[in-house]
Design an enzyme around this catalytic site. Sequence first.
Site, PDB file in Angstrom:
ATOM      1  N   SER A   5      -8.849  64.706  17.790  1.00  0.00           N
ATOM      2  CA  SER A   5      -8.579  64.414  16.390  1.00  0.00           C
ATOM      3  C   SER A   5      -9.915  64.092  15.739  1.00  0.00           C
ATOM      4  O   SER A   5     -10.921  64.752  16.041  1.00  0.00           O
ATOM      5  CB  SER A   5      -7.567  63.269  16.326  1.00  0.00           C
ATOM      6  OG  SER A   5      -7.118  63.079  15.018  1.00  0.00           O
ATOM      7  N   HIS A  29      -6.173  68.097  15.367  1.00  0.00           N
ATOM      8  CA  HIS A  29      -5.641  67.684  14.061  1.00  0.00           C
ATOM      9  C   HIS A  29      -6.675  68.044  13.006  1.00  0.00           C
ATOM     10  O   HIS A  29      -7.787  67.549  13.045  1.00  0.00           O
ATOM     11  CB  HIS A  29      -5.446  66.165  14.011  1.00  0.00           C
ATOM     12  CG  HIS A  29      -4.490  65.648  15.037  1.00  0.00           C
ATOM     13  ND1 HIS A  29      -4.526  64.359  15.490  1.00  0.00           N
ATOM     14  CD2 HIS A  29      -3.466  66.245  15.685  1.00  0.00           C
ATOM     15  CE1 HIS A  29      -3.570  64.171  16.378  1.00  0.00           C
ATOM     16  NE2 HIS A  29      -2.911  65.309  16.523  1.00  0.00           N
ATOM     17  N   ASP A  86      -1.790  60.000  19.442  1.00  0.00           N
ATOM     18  CA  ASP A  86      -1.263  61.284  19.899  1.00  0.00           C
ATOM     19  C   ASP A  86      -2.040  61.745  21.135  1.00  0.00           C
ATOM     20  O   ASP A  86      -3.262  61.650  21.163  1.00  0.00           O
ATOM     21  CB  ASP A  86      -1.406  62.312  18.759  1.00  0.00           C
ATOM     22  CG  ASP A  86      -0.573  63.552  19.006  1.00  0.00           C
ATOM     23  OD1 ASP A  86       0.406  63.474  19.768  1.00  0.00           O
ATOM     24  OD2 ASP A  86      -0.905  64.606  18.417  1.00  0.00           O
TER      25      ASP A  86
END
Lengths: 192, 274
Positions: A18, A44, A137
């Site tokens: 991310s 992401h 996540d």
Amino acid sequence: MAKATVNGDFRVVAMGGSAGSLEVILQAFRELTNTRIATVLVIHRKESLHSALPEMLNTKSHVTVKEAEEKERIMPAHVYIAPADYHLLIEPDGTFSLDYSEKVNFSRPSIDVTFECAAAVFGKKVIGVLLSGGNADGVAGLKAIKKAGGMCVVQNPKSALVSFMPQHAMNELEVDKTLGSGEIGAFLNSIQ
Amino acid sequence: MAPEDIGDDELALLLNEIVERYGYDFTSYSTASVKRRISRLFILDHFKSFEEFRKTVLTEKNYIRRFVQEITVNVTEMFRDPGFYKLLRTQVLPVLATYPFVRIWHAGCSTGEEVYSMAIMLKEVGIMEKSLMYATDINPDVLDQVMKGIYPLRSLKLFSENYILSGGKEDFSSYYTAKYDLAKFDDELRSKMIVSTHNLVSDRSFNEFQLIICRNVLIYFNKPLQDKVLELFDASLEPRGYLALGSKEQIKFASISSRYEQLDPKEKIWRKLQ
Ligand SMILES: C[S@@+](CC[C@H](N)C(=O)[O-])C[C@H]1O[C@@H](n2cnc3c(N)ncnc32)[C@H](O)[C@@H]1O
């Protein structure tokens, strides 16, 4: 739903990142020459930047970098990138499915979703790699990979631009390896 | 129960029992997706074992309705992928405008955001009066939402941004009335919608259309079922009709592909050759 087996004897690297992971990934793929592995990448990102990723990441080696396509079969010597705004699932026969269901951990694509599928389908052949990020996540996904007998690798939180994600993984499970931000390419190349 | 803990065999067995008992056929759906949805249902409805779940599905009255509701994915939005709607507005609707009437099928329309988007465009292009939009889905509960045309107000910001990006020029808020935290779209937009259940797996073609829109439904099907449904669309499309799919869906490897040309390299809209 016929029971299918995944053929081919290759390792699958499931990689997620991310905030702060893009630089690390770019460097890793510039160095990537290992054609024995298949890599599935979930990052992401803003949708507008997403479609440029396959070009940005393209390696100079014989490894093909592309967006994962609906019902495409996972093959070695490929890096597959999860498309923007879909979860990337893996079927028992080793093909991809896209999924437009609810966000998971505020994310779509979610790293957990792809990691859990990889664990279910490829079991101990999976190597999960979790990079820099400010979101939880990926941690549940790493746990699933661990449980399935796969290997869990995280970026060393000290070397990560945003340490939360890899640090959270280290708090939650026993990772097999931590790597500095510049060591990922060499690690991928060392996988047999 | 995590998705990976659901066995392929017990799942296949249950899906077959569901076909026999209820006629709903999920056997050709994406296994990975079905497992994830069942795992989610385990949490929502507090099942403790697969056997308990199986019993409930097969014996408890009305639970099949919930099963259908939750196994399917109903996420949707208005003017999703604005570039897609822009192409419909600038290249497809002007052609349809030259016809005496226009029949459009939204297959797998979910809660109807896509159909209301179409209604707004038909109105703006000035062909609403001669058009009919057939809105169908396997799940009767989402169709109730289509009839109501009421959406959470918090979604409207995104919808209106999408609308503008898709080339909409009107004041988007003129299409709905906001009340508390809900937005109700004008009844006029619904006046040309025909809403009905239709199962793409087992139901047949029911009309001929000039435009069929089926977005983000085929991704839940395996390859043979995708092909079969594309054949159904082909049989339901007039010569020179348009087929529009989701942004990651393809007809490239399907048997119908040789009879279609893609309008634009990026957007997933094809025109039937003859
Ligand atoms: C992700 S939604 C897509 C909504 C909308 N078309 C969009 O792209 O935003 C998928 C829809 O397909 C419907 N569906 C799933 N299986 C179906 C079937 N066999 N026949 C008809 N509709 C189905 C689901 O109920 C759900 O509403």
